[in-house]
Design a protein around this motif. Structure first.
Motif, PDB file in Angstrom:
ATOM      1  N   MET A 146       0.832  -1.203   0.000  1.00 59.03           N
ATOM      2  CA  MET A 146       0.000   0.000   0.000  1.00 59.03           C
ATOM      3  C   MET A 146       0.872   1.261   0.000  1.00 59.03           C
ATOM      4  SD  MET A 146      -2.993   1.435   0.288  1.00 59.03           S
ATOM      5  CE  MET A 146      -4.415   0.872   1.163  1.00 59.03           C
ATOM      6  N   TRP A 147       1.785   1.326   0.947  1.00 61.67           N
ATOM      7  CA  TRP A 147       2.552   2.567   1.105  1.00 61.67           C
ATOM      8  C   TRP A 147       3.584   2.775   0.008  1.00 61.67           C
ATOM      9  CZ3 TRP A 147       0.529   6.236   3.728  1.00 61.67           C
ATOM     10  CH2 TRP A 147      -0.223   5.979   4.871  1.00 61.67           C
ATOM     11  N   THR A 148       4.179   1.685  -0.474  1.00 57.54           N
ATOM     12  CA  THR A 148       5.230   1.893  -1.481  1.00 57.54           C
ATOM     13  C   THR A 148       4.674   1.974  -2.892  1.00 57.54           C
ATOM     14  OG1 THR A 148       5.644  -0.471  -1.638  1.00 57.54           O
ATOM     15  CG2 THR A 148       7.043   0.781  -0.130  1.00 57.54           C
ATOM     16  N   GLN A 149       3.630   1.193  -3.173  1.00 56.28           N
ATOM     17  CA  GLN A 149       3.167   1.153  -4.558  1.00 56.28           C
ATOM     18  C   GLN A 149       2.123   2.224  -4.860  1.00 56.28           C
ATOM     19  OE1 GLN A 149       4.753  -0.895  -6.889  1.00 56.28           O
ATOM     20  NE2 GLN A 149       6.013  -0.902  -5.055  1.00 56.28           N
ATOM     21  N   ILE A 150       1.305   2.573  -3.863  1.00 52.47           N
ATOM     22  CA  ILE A 150       0.265   3.578  -4.122  1.00 52.47           C
ATOM     23  C   ILE A 150       0.726   4.966  -3.697  1.00 52.47           C
ATOM     24  CG2 ILE A 150      -2.131   4.242  -3.638  1.00 52.47           C
ATOM     25  CD1 ILE A 150      -2.745   1.264  -3.401  1.00 52.47           C
ATOM     26  N   PHE A 151       1.429   5.037  -2.569  1.00 55.66           N
ATOM     27  CA  PHE A 151       1.831   6.358  -2.096  1.00 55.66           C
ATOM     28  C   PHE A 151       3.309   6.673  -2.323  1.00 55.66           C
ATOM     29  CE2 PHE A 151      -2.075   5.378   0.107  1.00 55.66           C
ATOM     30  CZ  PHE A 151      -2.772   6.563  -0.052  1.00 55.66           C
ATOM     31  N   HIS A 152       4.065   5.679  -2.790  1.00 55.62           N
ATOM     32  CA  HIS A 152       5.472   5.895  -3.153  1.00 55.62           C
ATOM     33  C   HIS A 152       6.277   6.630  -2.102  1.00 55.62           C
ATOM     34  CE1 HIS A 152       4.683   4.325  -7.105  1.00 55.62           C
ATOM     35  NE2 HIS A 152       3.609   5.086  -7.149  1.00 55.62           N
ATOM     36  N   ILE A 153       6.197   6.168  -0.873  1.00 55.36           N
ATOM     37  CA  ILE A 153       6.912   6.888   0.164  1.00 55.36           C
ATOM     38  C   ILE A 153       8.256   6.240   0.496  1.00 55.36           C
ATOM     39  CG2 ILE A 153       4.853   7.824   1.272  1.00 55.36           C
ATOM     40  CD1 ILE A 153       5.229   5.564   3.335  1.00 55.36           C
ATOM     41  N   LYS A 154       8.625   5.180  -0.209  1.00 55.69           N
ATOM     42  CA  LYS A 154       9.884   4.524   0.134  1.00 55.69           C
ATOM     43  C   LYS A 154      11.052   5.499  -0.015  1.00 55.69           C
ATOM     44  CE  LYS A 154      12.411   0.292  -0.212  1.00 55.69           C
ATOM     45  NZ  LYS A 154      12.655  -0.978  -0.836  1.00 55.69           N
ATOM     46  N   ASN A 155      11.939   5.447   0.964  1.00 57.79           N
ATOM     47  CA  ASN A 155      13.109   6.320   0.979  1.00 57.79           C
ATOM     48  C   ASN A 155      12.765   7.809   0.947  1.00 57.79           C
ATOM     49  OD1 ASN A 155      15.264   4.598   1.374  1.00 57.79           O
ATOM     50  ND2 ASN A 155      15.298   4.006  -0.786  1.00 57.79           N
ATOM     51  N   THR A 156      11.657   8.164   1.582  1.00 53.63           N
ATOM     52  CA  THR A 156      11.390   9.576   1.842  1.00 53.63           C
ATOM     53  C   THR A 156      11.160   9.697   3.337  1.00 53.63           C
ATOM     54  OG1 THR A 156       8.992   9.456   1.746  1.00 53.63           O
ATOM     55  CG2 THR A 156      10.127   9.784  -0.341  1.00 53.63           C
ATOM     56  N   VAL A 157      11.234  10.922   3.830  1.00 55.56           N
ATOM     57  CA  VAL A 157      11.063  11.101   5.276  1.00 55.56           C
ATOM     58  C   VAL A 157       9.623  10.787   5.691  1.00 55.56           C
ATOM     59  CG1 VAL A 157      10.492  13.549   5.213  1.00 55.56           C
ATOM     60  CG2 VAL A 157      11.682  12.608   7.190  1.00 55.56           C
ATOM     61  N   TRP A 158       8.698  10.851   4.740  1.00 54.82           N
ATOM     62  CA  TRP A 158       7.289  10.559   5.060  1.00 54.82           C
ATOM     63  C   TRP A 158       7.106   9.095   5.442  1.00 54.82           C
ATOM     64  CZ3 TRP A 158       5.865  15.005   6.056  1.00 54.82           C
ATOM     65  CH2 TRP A 158       6.258  16.091   5.277  1.00 54.82           C
ATOM     66  N   ALA A 159       7.995   8.248   4.938  1.00 54.05           N
ATOM     67  CA  ALA A 159       7.901   6.830   5.276  1.00 54.05           C
ATOM     68  C   ALA A 159       8.075   6.618   6.771  1.00 54.05           C
ATOM     69  CB  ALA A 159       8.966   6.043   4.520  1.00 54.05           C
ATOM     70  N   LEU A 160       8.728   7.568   7.428  1.00 50.78           N
ATOM     71  CA  LEU A 160       8.943   7.427   8.860  1.00 50.78           C
ATOM     72  C   LEU A 160       7.782   8.026   9.645  1.00 50.78           C
ATOM     73  CD1 LEU A 160      12.698   8.437   8.873  1.00 50.78           C
ATOM     74  CD2 LEU A 160      11.740   6.146   8.914  1.00 50.78           C
ATOM     75  N   ILE A 161       6.910   8.752   8.953  1.00 53.93           N
ATOM     76  CA  ILE A 161       5.829   9.456   9.654  1.00 53.93           C
ATOM     77  C   ILE A 161       4.478   8.781   9.450  1.00 53.93           C
ATOM     78  CG2 ILE A 161       4.529  11.613   9.739  1.00 53.93           C
ATOM     79  CD1 ILE A 161       7.149  13.070   9.227  1.00 53.93           C
ATOM     80  N   PHE A 162       4.149   8.441   8.202  1.00 54.19           N
ATOM     81  CA  PHE A 162       2.785   7.992   7.937  1.00 54.19           C
ATOM     82  C   PHE A 162       2.468   6.545   8.325  1.00 54.19           C
ATOM     83  CE2 PHE A 162       2.574  11.826   5.236  1.00 54.19           C
ATOM     84  CZ  PHE A 162       1.475  12.385   5.868  1.00 54.19           C
ATOM     85  N   PRO A 163       3.246   5.565   7.912  1.00 54.95           N
ATOM     86  CA  PRO A 163       2.763   4.195   8.169  1.00 54.95           C
ATOM     87  C   PRO A 163       2.629   3.900   9.658  1.00 54.95           C
ATOM     88  CG  PRO A 163       4.522   4.187   6.550  1.00 54.95           C
ATOM     89  CD  PRO A 163       4.494   5.560   7.152  1.00 54.95           C
ATOM     90  N   GLY A 164       1.436   3.497  10.046  1.00 52.04           N
ATOM     91  CA  GLY A 164       1.221   2.956  11.381  1.00 52.04           C
ATOM     92  C   GLY A 164       1.136   3.922  12.537  1.00 52.04           C
TER      93      GLY A 164
END
Lengths: 495, 300, 306
Positions: free
Chosen positions: B132-150
């Protein structure tokens, strides 16, 4: 007001976070592939990647994206990337070849190896490629390094000298009795050490809380996972933990433990044997190793030791395919992936770059042909220093690290690879998918008993029996039967 | 409150002090062992173990960390950034969801409460989340990846807040504001929030600690060291040590790699560095709880 | 009020719907979307085909959870530990929350609150190191103490009988700061005039706690208990795996569903089988919560969750 300040702060932080180095621009026609591999420490791969692409783009027209993944999470992460449709082309394996193959994670390499990977075939040879083939098709490439590792005893040199331990009487045993003779000799040595220096633990565990290197019985093929092994006749699968040999080995462990030779916390410690050695707690430990083992330990710990081989080499499938490189089943660039793999087995610059980093920055070639840190850098301050020369592609193309180290070592390793005895079922890998339910229970039973048995704190007479009973309750017979069936089918097809 | 304490009150105070001191000792002694471990000579740790007072003090672990100062300062920066932004965002959306659920006259109350509660029982696991997070929201390797999931909001905190609102905010207050002609947003902003400092502080604290201590998002969604948070850095080290010590193959293959692992005292030192800021900052943060008491008193 | 039409309510309450929107959106992305992925539990994953196209295998992936006597043992451990943790956790949390809110000097409140929160901030691996510092056979602080007192050493990591107590202690030790703060925030919100009038009536401290604080905490307690019941089949992996240092001889009292699953899948990285475990735990939790909520609804409807 406060909110505004906060927002400004957040904005500033975001800027610093996203201000990554500007990437060099590459030729547009280069095909881009992602290479997933294990990392043993946190390093910035970007400079290495840039330098690598300066080789690969002109040479093979491929731009490689280095995706270093933390070792402990590797299999999980690669699985997620593949199931999520993320690009992964070249994947590394560390002991999970059979597992990845059974889940169809690996692309069959037959269509690509001859055209794009001819160099690899030459380097590895038919015998080793068997270990990563199934039904005559190739699915992965074992890395090229010393495969003939055998059990060593590592002993402190100062103790050998002081107590005049008869280490030269230890032989390269060629059968189990010879091995036991070695262990008897060692028992006497431990007794001497214990008497003279009770402050040392004569033995500390070296891997997985086992004194004897994970239950491996010499000259027997463990058939991937220790649950059902090849018996002496070369065709029957039997239970390792019911063999006389295993019982004999854990009896040694028990005897040593009772005599007080063994580290008291052996079954629970998570520290490496080297740590105990370095800090003056360990006098000796068993470890699987090849030529140059002692030098490596001395470099790492600063303690002079001797590392003495106790066995003739005996190479099984898992010795060869422990570390492999393959192409993801989801890859859209299999040709490019194979071209890159070919470089990793044939191009010394690529290998050295991955192993040691950039010349002049991360390492310097020394007068004797080895490499070492440049002036002013050490293991703490270097920006790379992965020390993974045992890992990437063809180790024999790599420089040898450490000024003054023996530079003829690769020749010896290569000759050992060629002149060792092979398991009669070399190339057999088994697929545990259908017995996954049983294995789940069996692994739990194993974890419950094996550290205690192999560190000698459990009794070989009573506890071994209970262990075997628990294994059969968990479904070991089903696993053995399945393995036997697969082995029979494999033999039918291959011999 | 009267300044003269009764006899019963005095005994009561003595007893709670004894118990609290015991609890505090239980909490502080192990942490002291950790701090002492980080400044103990490695050899002493291996040979004679941990002690309350290190026999031979060694700053090696902190010297090592000093070599890595650039990495550690950057990872502090990341951690602070995600903690501040994540907590702020969370303290916007959590009360906005919780407040209507506390209103007995809100029609969709039961349905939405159930929707919130259900998320606490079921989760799809890491693989679907990752996709969900990497394919739809493309947050991998961005600072948002540390904020949004979970981490941004969870059912527990929503329900905690909802309970606070429905217990501590008198319905009459809302009704009175309505009579004065205030709209729902105005009521929420001017009446509800000012009365909710204790719960905002509580949830803010939990969310903040969640962000500060999180390492799983970093583990799954980040491969660039520039984006490692402090706990991510620490946990990568700890996990690799464990992996290597349990994997026969990894050891046989990479005996040399084993030596790269930071020593015990370094692992201790990193975790001291990880909890230090919270120990320092928490007492300041604590004043919001005290403010909450003042508000309560005014209300009475 | 009930007389007003539905559309009238909607017109009046639209701001409330707007308020819940961002939160709901997040839940749908973060929780409900991935929940659809639970179908993985019924698949045998074939990466070359992708998740959805992999073959269905029915309940095959669940079988390992019910295999042999281990299933009984781990389920028993999981449930019993959870029961003990719920009861003791609530009691200590309420007690600590009340005590903290009764402190009269500001610095004391600050000090004690900060200190008892410390363990909550440590990662489990570090807690395991600290535990090892105390319990290690060779170099442990406790064995050192026992030695100097002339008492025989205890081999903690090989003595399963001691671990129910150790794990309960560690769990409360680590969680106390958190639950104390949850209760403190409720207590602070209590109207102070209630206490003042009680004091004027001559009520002792104990009576004030018994008749004012505790009844007002009841909704929070019930809510927390219902939520813990939903997690009845889950266990804190760090507590049960790291703290006993993965010691095999302790399995009879330390093995829980989560540690079993982890150990079972350590060598086989099987996402389908791990999804199956999560699915099973969730379903059981769901049924238990519905039951608990039903019972609460019967006895005191205002405290029910939904």
């Amino acid at each position: 007001m406060k909110l505004k300040k906060l927002a400004a702060l957040a904005g500033a932080a975001a800027l610093t976070v996203t201000a990554l180095p500007v990437l060099p621009v590459y030729a547009e026609d280069a095909e881009e592939i992602v290479f997933a591999f294990h990392l043993t420490k946190t390093v910035d791969m970007q400079p290495i990647e840039d330098a690598l692409n300066e080789i690969t783009i002109p040479e093979i027209g491929v731009k490689v994206d280095l995706e270093g993944i933390q070792m402990a999470n590797y299999a999980n992460q690669v699985g997620m990337m593949m199931s999520g449709g993320e690009q992964v082309d070249v994947i590394a394996m560390l002991g999970d070849y059979a597992d990845m193959l059974s889940k169809n994670q690996l692309l069959c390499l037959d269509d690509y190896i001859d055209e794009y990977g001819a160099g690899i075939k030459e380097v590895l040879g038919e015998e080793f490629l068997k270990a990563t083939s199934k039904n005559g098709s190739l699915y992965a490439l074992p890395n090229n390094n010393g495969k003939a590792a055998v059990l060593n005893i590592v002993l402190r040199d100062d103790l050998i000298q002081e107590l005049e331990l008869p280490v030269d009487q230890l032989t390269l045993a060629s059968d189990f009795d010879g091995y036991c003779a070695n262990l008897d000799l060692l028992s006497d040595m431990f007794a001497k050490i214990h008497e003279a220096h009770p402050e040392y633990a004569c033995l500390v565990p070296s891997a997985g809380n086992s004194l004897l290197f994970d239950g491996t019985v010499p000259f027997m093929d463990m058939l991937n996972d220790n649950y059902g092994i090849l018996s002496d006749d070369g065709s029957t699968v039997v239970n390792l933990y019911e063999t006389e040999e295993y019982k004999k080995l854990i009896s040694y462990a028990h005897e040593w433990n009772q005599a007080g030779y063994v580290l008291e916390d052996a079954t629970t410690t998570q520290e490496a044997a080297n740590t105990y050695l370095q800090n003056g707690r360990a006098a000796a430990f068993f470890i699987k190793g090849e030529e140059g083992q002692a030098e490596q330990i001395i470099t790492a710990t600063g303690i002079p030791v001797q590392s003495i081989k106790l066995l003739q080499p005996y190479i099984c499938t898992t010795d060869v395919n422990g570390i492999d490189f393959g192409i993801s089943a989801t890859s859209k660039h299999p040709e490019a992936a194979m071209k890159f793999l070919n470089l990793m087995y044939t191009n010394a610059d690529v290998v050295n770059l991955l192993d040691w980093g950039i010349e002049g920055v991360h390492y310097e070639v020394q007068d004797d042909g080895t490499v070492d840190f440049p002036e002013g850098l050490d293991a703490n301050t270097t920006a790379y220093g992965l020390n993974q020369d045992w890992y990437f592609g063809n180790q024999f193309l790599s420089y040898i690290w450490g000024k003054g180290r023996d530079t003829t070592i690769y020749e010896r390793l290569e000759s050992n690879n060629k002149n060792s005895e092979f398991s009669p079922v070399m190339g057999f890998s088994y697929d545990s998918t259908v017995v996954a339910t049983e294995l789940a229970a069996i692994v739990n039973v194993r974890n419950q008993y094996v550290p205690g048995l192999e560190c000698g704190s459990l009794d070989p007479e009573t506890d071994l029996e209970a262990f075997n009973k628990a294994l059969y309750d968990a479904g070991l017979q089903t696993v053995i039967d399945e393995k036997q069936a697969q082995l029979d089918a494999w033999k039918e097809a291959n011999q | 409150m009267s300044n003269v304490l009764g006899r019963g009150e005095k005994i009561f105070q003595v007893i709670i002090h004894i118990i609290l001191i015991f609890m505090a000792a239980c909490a502080i002694i192990p942490v002291w062992v950790l701090v002492a471990g980080s400044i103990t000579n490695e050899q002493e740790l291996i040979l004679s173990g941990y002690s309350f007072i290190p026999g031979s003090i060694s700053w090696d672990a902190y010297k090592y960390l000093f070599f890595k100062a650039a990495d550690i300062v950057r990872s502090y920066g990341i951690t602070v950034f995600i903690t501040v932004v994540g907590t702020a965002l969370s303290l916007v959306i959590t009360p906005l969801l919780a407040y209507p659920l506390s209103r007995k006259d809100f029609k969709a109350r039961n349905v939405i409460s159930f929707i919130v509660f259900f998320t606490m029982l079921f989760n799809g696991g890491i693989v679907p989340s990752y996709i969900m997070w990497t394919q739809i929201f493309h947050i991998k390797n961005t600072v948002w990846a540390l904020i949004f999931p979970g981490l941004l909001m969870n059912g527990f905190n929503v329900i905690l807040m909802k309970n606070y609102f429905s217990q501590n905010i008198p319905v009459e207050l809302i009704e009175a504001a309505k009579v004065d002609g205030a709209g729902e947003f105005l009521i929420f902003g001017k009446v509800i929030l000012p009365l909710s400092l204790p719960i905002m502080a509580t949830v803010g604290l939990f969310v903040g600690i969640g962000y500060w201590n999180d390492w799983t998002n970093g583990l799954y969604y980040v491969t660039q060291p520039q984006l490692y948070s402090l706990q991510n850095l620490l946990n990568r080290i700890l996990q690799d040590v464990q992996f290597l010590s349990s994997s026969t193959l990894a050891q046989a293959a990479g005996g040399a790699a084993m030596t790269q692992m930071p020593s015990v005292s370094i692992r201790m030192a990193i975790s001291v560095v990880g909890i230090l800021p919270i120990m320092v900052l928490y007492p300041f943060f604590q004043k919001y709880f005290v403010k909450g008491i003042a508000v309560g008193a005014v209300k009475g | 009020m009930e007389k007003r039409s539905k559309s009238g309510t909607l017109k009046r309450q639209w701001p409330l719907y707007v308020m819940v929107l961002p939160g709901l959106l997040y839940l749908f992305i973060n929780n409900y979307g991935p929940m659809a992925g639970m179908f993985i539990a019924f698949k045998r994953i074939d990466y070359s085909k992708g998740l959805w196209a992999s073959p269905w295998v029915g309940f095959e992936n669940f079988k390992y959870l019910f295999k042999t006597g281990a299933a009984l043992e781990m389920t028993r451990n999981t449930i019993l530990y959870n029961l003990v943790f719920i009861v003791l956790g609530e009691v200590t949390g309420i007690a600590a929350g009340i005590m903290l809110s009764e402190l009269r000097r500001k610095w004391e409140t600050k000090f004690f609150q900060t200190v008892i929160l410390l363990p909550y901030l440590l990662s489990w691996v570090i807690c395991a190191y600290i535990g090892y510092a105390f319990l290690s056979r060779e170099t442990g602080l406790i064995n050192g103490l026992l030695n100097s007192l002339g008492i025989n050493e205890v081999d903690w990591y090989n003595d399963p009988g001691k671990w129910p107590f150790i794990l309960t202690f560690v769990n409360i030790w680590k969680g106390l700061g958190y639950s104390a703060i949850v209760y403190m925030s409720s207590i602070i919100g209590i109207d102070h005039s209630l206490y003042e009038s009680a004091m004027i009536d001559g009520a002792t401290k104990w009576k004030q706690i018994r008749y004012i604080t505790l009844p007002l905490l009841k909704p929070t307690v019930i809510m927390l208990i219902i939520m813990s019941i939903g997690r009845m089949f889950y266990s804190d992996f760090g507590l049960f795996y790291q703290i006993p240092m993965n010691s095999g001889t302790l399995y009879s009292t330390t093995q829980t569903i989560d540690t079993y699953v982890y150990r079972a899948l350590m060598t086989r990285n099987d996402i389908a089988m791990s999804s199956a475990a999560g699915f099973y735990q969730s379903i059981v939790g769901f049924i238990l919560v519905l039951t608990a909520n039903y019972i609460v609804r019967k006895s005191s409807p205002e405290n029910a969750m939904f």
